[in-house]
Each structure stands twice: as structure tokens, then as C-alpha cells.
Design a protein around this motif. Structure first.
Motif, PDB file in Angstrom:
ATOM      1  N   ARG B  66      40.600  47.496  23.359  1.00 33.70           N
ATOM      2  CA  ARG B  66      41.242  46.267  23.818  1.00 33.70           C
ATOM      3  C   ARG B  66      41.733  46.446  25.253  1.00 33.70           C
ATOM      4  O   ARG B  66      42.365  47.447  25.582  1.00 33.70           O
ATOM      5  N   VAL B  67      41.395  45.502  26.101  1.00 35.03           N
ATOM      6  CA  VAL B  67      41.855  45.549  27.498  1.00 35.03           C
ATOM      7  C   VAL B  67      42.897  44.457  27.687  1.00 35.03           C
ATOM      8  O   VAL B  67      42.619  43.277  27.468  1.00 35.03           O
ATOM      9  N   GLU B  68      44.105  44.858  28.057  1.00 37.19           N
ATOM     10  CA  GLU B  68      45.174  43.885  28.243  1.00 37.19           C
ATOM     11  C   GLU B  68      44.894  43.032  29.486  1.00 37.19           C
ATOM     12  O   GLU B  68      44.446  43.552  30.513  1.00 37.19           O
ATOM     13  N   ALA B  69      45.153  41.731  29.370  1.00 43.95           N
ATOM     14  CA  ALA B  69      44.906  40.848  30.521  1.00 43.95           C
ATOM     15  C   ALA B  69      45.999  41.021  31.565  1.00 43.95           C
ATOM     16  O   ALA B  69      47.167  41.182  31.221  1.00 43.95           O
ATOM     17  N   SER B  70      45.604  41.021  32.824  1.00 46.24           N
ATOM     18  CA  SER B  70      46.623  41.039  33.872  1.00 46.24           C
ATOM     19  C   SER B  70      46.174  40.186  35.052  1.00 46.24           C
ATOM     20  O   SER B  70      44.999  40.144  35.400  1.00 46.24           O
ATOM     21  N   TRP B  71      47.142  39.466  35.608  1.00 46.64           N
ATOM     22  CA  TRP B  71      46.903  38.579  36.753  1.00 46.64           C
ATOM     23  C   TRP B  71      47.602  39.177  37.962  1.00 46.64           C
ATOM     24  O   TRP B  71      48.650  39.800  37.842  1.00 46.64           O
ATOM     25  N   ARG B  72      47.027  38.977  39.140  1.00 44.41           N
ATOM     26  CA  ARG B  72      47.698  39.435  40.354  1.00 44.41           C
ATOM     27  C   ARG B  72      47.356  38.502  41.514  1.00 44.41           C
ATOM     28  O   ARG B  72      46.428  37.695  41.426  1.00 44.41           O
ATOM     29  N   CYS B  73      48.106  38.671  42.603  1.00 45.69           N
ATOM     30  CA  CYS B  73      47.862  37.846  43.783  1.00 45.69           C
ATOM     31  C   CYS B  73      46.665  38.426  44.541  1.00 45.69           C
ATOM     32  O   CYS B  73      46.642  39.626  44.825  1.00 45.69           O
ATOM     33  N   PRO B  74      45.672  37.603  44.874  1.00 42.27           N
ATOM     34  CA  PRO B  74      44.512  38.132  45.598  1.00 42.27           C
ATOM     35  C   PRO B  74      44.863  38.492  47.051  1.00 42.27           C
ATOM     36  O   PRO B  74      44.124  39.223  47.705  1.00 42.27           O
ATOM     37  N   GLY B  75      46.018  38.007  47.528  1.00 43.22           N
ATOM     38  CA  GLY B  75      46.435  38.296  48.903  1.00 43.22           C
ATOM     39  C   GLY B  75      47.206  39.599  48.988  1.00 43.22           C
ATOM     40  O   GLY B  75      46.719  40.597  49.528  1.00 43.22           O
ATOM     41  N   CYS B  76      48.391  39.631  48.375  1.00 40.07           N
ATOM     42  CA  CYS B  76      49.258  40.811  48.522  1.00 40.07           C
ATOM     43  C   CYS B  76      49.119  41.778  47.349  1.00 40.07           C
ATOM     44  O   CYS B  76      49.683  42.872  47.382  1.00 40.07           O
ATOM     45  N   GLY B  77      48.377  41.395  46.315  1.00 39.51           N
ATOM     46  CA  GLY B  77      48.165  42.310  45.192  1.00 39.51           C
ATOM     47  C   GLY B  77      49.333  42.380  44.221  1.00 39.51           C
ATOM     48  O   GLY B  77      49.274  43.124  43.232  1.00 39.51           O
TER      49      GLY B  77
END
Lengths: 254, 114
Positions: B66-77
């Protein structure tokens, strides 16, 4: 067979792949997408719960675009061709895809259905998916955009409960808005929920019954359709040998 | 229950690879399932156990990761907290999903090659 020590154990070869299990569907979807782009047809994947108002949205679209655009649709359900017949009655040439036990459409099913309908001669081709907020979300069909119909009676937290579906949406049409005065629904809560599952949330309020918001929906369709119309004109000009004779061929400049 | 159709695609792909490599049997499969892939790993396992009989995968164990979902900013990370609005509070850019978060991938096939 192990020949190093002579134990006779079989040789196990690990093959590293890191490939998508849906790669086959994605290939078929790319094929569909190429077909739609070459013909200059805007293809939309319409998803939502059973009873959300997907067919009613298409009926309202047909009323608004009568005599202006050519539309066609395929409509998927586990059984019956009721929706396709409703669309036909509304003036949208339509074909039913009865999926039997399958809870979703895949790119192959859509490709197969294209053989039975004059989709090339349309401006917008609607793929009305099986009413379901789970399975259809993960299958690319070759559409230009995903539209999710969410009705105001479904509960404000639906986007939070079905994040995979709403993450895939390019547009959420909030349907049955004429019912809002009779309900306790808080539309701001729906918008907030969408912002937590969609990185680019876009929602429009609509009532197929009163016509509220239909103009906004048509404006969105026009914006999405514009590049396809341009490709179609370019393709027609190419086919006509750049004679620009006017009025002929497939050039339907508006 | 789209897990069944996914398993069908998985098994036929594994059989194809096994034939290409001239394998006599398949021992193990590793599949990674992103949290936002729309697939329930338990249901996927059940579907696999139902479907593998009579195929080259009959005796192959399936391991799902299982891979946990994660979101991040494409600009500053900057990472976006779970359940938060999917927009960077500093750059105001729409969040981006980390690789694997919404994918279902066939990672490894372990097979016996004579």
C-alpha cells in the motif's frame, strides 16, 4: 535449475517491471483520444451517482443547443436502454451500452460502441458512464474532460467520501439546484469539500428543470469545444486541398 | 467490483511475460496499490485468489504494497496536510500528487526459468 551447488533447486528470476496494470486500457484510451481529436469532436465522460441527473443534464443541453450543435451520446447502464431512449426523445442520437455485471465503462467498450453511432459528425460526444461514484473513476476512456454530476440531495460530504472520483473531475455540475430552498443543504460545505479533494476545484450550479445555470454550462462546453472545432476546420481545409471553396465539405464555420 | 477486471489484466500480463521469458511457473507477484488508486487491496487479493486457478499464476503468491497518498506544492515542494485544502498556502498553487499515490503497478514478477 541451480547448477552452482548442485542442490537441484529451481532458479527464481525476479523481473522488475513497475508498470501500470491498466496499461492496456490506457493504450485503448489513447487510441480513442486520437480518433476524437482527428475528427474534431469534443468527447466528455459524464459520471455521477445513479439518479444524480446525468441524463437530465443532457436533455437540458439538447434543448439549449437545438439547431446549433450536433450532439450524440452513448449511455451505459447494467440493464435497460431507458436512458438512451430518453436522449433520443430529446433529440440526441444515442446508443445504450448495457454492461451486464460491469460497474464501469472501459476504453475498449467505448471504442466498440463507436462503431454503431455517427460520432464523427458531431460537435460534442457524451459518454454517459454507469451511475457509480467508485469504479468509473480509474478508467481513462479517451475523453477530453471528466464531468461529474453531483445533486444537492446527495449530502455535502460526498466529495470527501469518494475522493478518487472527484480528484479526476475537470468540472462538477451541482444539479437539482431548484430543490435547495426545500433542503437543509449548505452549498459552501460542498465547495469546501471539493477544495479538499480537487487541486483545481470547479463547480457550477444548475437546474435542468428550471434552466438555471444552463448558460454557464453551455459557455464551458463552448470553451472546451473551441480547439476541437479549430482542428476540424484545419482538417477539412487540408482535405479540400486548401481551395477554400466555401460551403462545402465539413467546414461548418460559425 | 472492478478489482476482478484489474486482476484479469494482471494475470494475462503476467502470463505474457512468463511466456516471453520461457518460465515454467510463476512464484510471486508484487503489486503496489496507491491509496487513491481506487482499489481495495483486500478485495484485490480476494479477486486474485478466485481468478488465478488454471492460470500460470495458480501457485504464485500475491504481495500487495500500500502506498500512502501525499500531496505537495509543485512550486516550493511544501507538503499539504492530509484532509487540507489542496492548494499551497504560501505559493497559492494547486497541489500535485506524489508519484504512486493513485497508481496500481505491477512491480515484480518472480518466476522459475529452467
Amino acid at each position: 535449475m541451480c547448477t552452482t551447488c548442485g542442490c537441484g533447486d529451481p532458479d527464481l528470476v525476479p523481473v522488475e517491471l513497475h508498470e501500470k496494470i491498466l496499461a492496456g486500457n490506457d493504450r485503448a484510451a489513447r487510441h480513442n483520444r486520437e480518433h476524437f481529436a482527428q475528427a474534431g469532436v469534443l468527447a466528455l465522460n459524464l459520471m455521477g451517482s445513479p439518479g444524480a441527473g446525468k441524463t437530465a443534464l443532457l436533455e437540458a443541453t439538447a434543448r439549449a443547443l437545438r439547431g446549433k450543435w450536433r450532439l450524440a451520446a452513448v449511455s451505459a447502464d447494467l440493464a435497460t436502454d431507458n436512458d438512451a431512449r430518453r436522449l433520443e426523445a430529446a433529440g440526441i442520437p444515442a446508443k445504450a451500452i448495457t454492461t451486464g455485471q460491469a460497474c464501469h465503462l472501459d476504453a475498449e467498450l467505448v471504442h466498440h460502441s463507436l462503431h454503431g453511432i455517427a460520432w464523427r459528425e458531431t460537435d460534442v460526444f457524451f459518454i454517459e458512464n454507469v451511475g457509480n461514484l467508485v469504479c468509473p473513476a480509474i478508467y481513462d476512456l479517451g475523453q477530453a474532460a471528466n464531468v461529474i454530476v453531483l445533486s444537492v440531495t446527495e449530502g455535502e460530504d460526498k466529495p470527501l467520501k469518494y475522493p478518487v472520483m472527484f480528484k479526476a473531475a475537470d468540472l462538477v455540475v451541482l444539479a437539482k439546484c431548484d430543490l435547495v430552498p426545500h433542503l437543509d443543504v449548505d452549498l459552501a460545505k460542498i465547495e469546501d469539500a471539493l477544495a479538499r479533494v480537487m487541486p483545481r476545484p470547479r463547480m457550477m450550479k444548475l437546474s435542468a428543470r428550471t434552466g438555471e445555470g444552463v448558460d454557464q454550462w453551455i459557455a464551458w462546453l463552448e470553451e472546451k469545444q473551441a480547439p476541437f472545432a479549430k482542428w476540424r476546420r484545419a482538417g477539412a481545409a487540408l482535405a479540400a486541398g486548401h481551395t477554400h471553396a466555401g460551403g462545402g465539405g465539413n467546414d461548418r464555420s460559425r | 467490483m472492478h478489482e476482478y477486471s484489474l486482476v484479469q489484466s494482471l494475470v494475462s500480463r503476467v502470463e505474457q511475460i512468463a511466456r516471453e521469458k520461457g518460465a515454467v511457473s510463476v512464484h510471486r507477484l508484487v503489486v503496489s496499490v496507491g491509496e487513491l488508486a481506487g482499489v481495495d487491496p483486500q478485495l484485490f487479493q480476494t479477486a486474485y485468489d478466485t481468478f488465478r486457478g488454471g492460470t500460470l499464476c495458480e501457485n504464485a503468491a500475491l504481495e500487495t504494497r500500500r502506498v500512502e497518498a501525499s500531496w505537495r506544492c509543485p512550486g516550493c515542494g511544501r507538503p499539504i496536510a492530509r484532509g487540507a485544502v489542496l492548494s499551497c498556502e504560501v505559493c497559492r498553487r494547486p497541489a500535485e500528487l506524489a508519484a504512486g499515490s493513485d497508481a496500481i503497478l505491477l512491480e515484480t514478477v518472480e518466476m522459475e526459468v529452467p
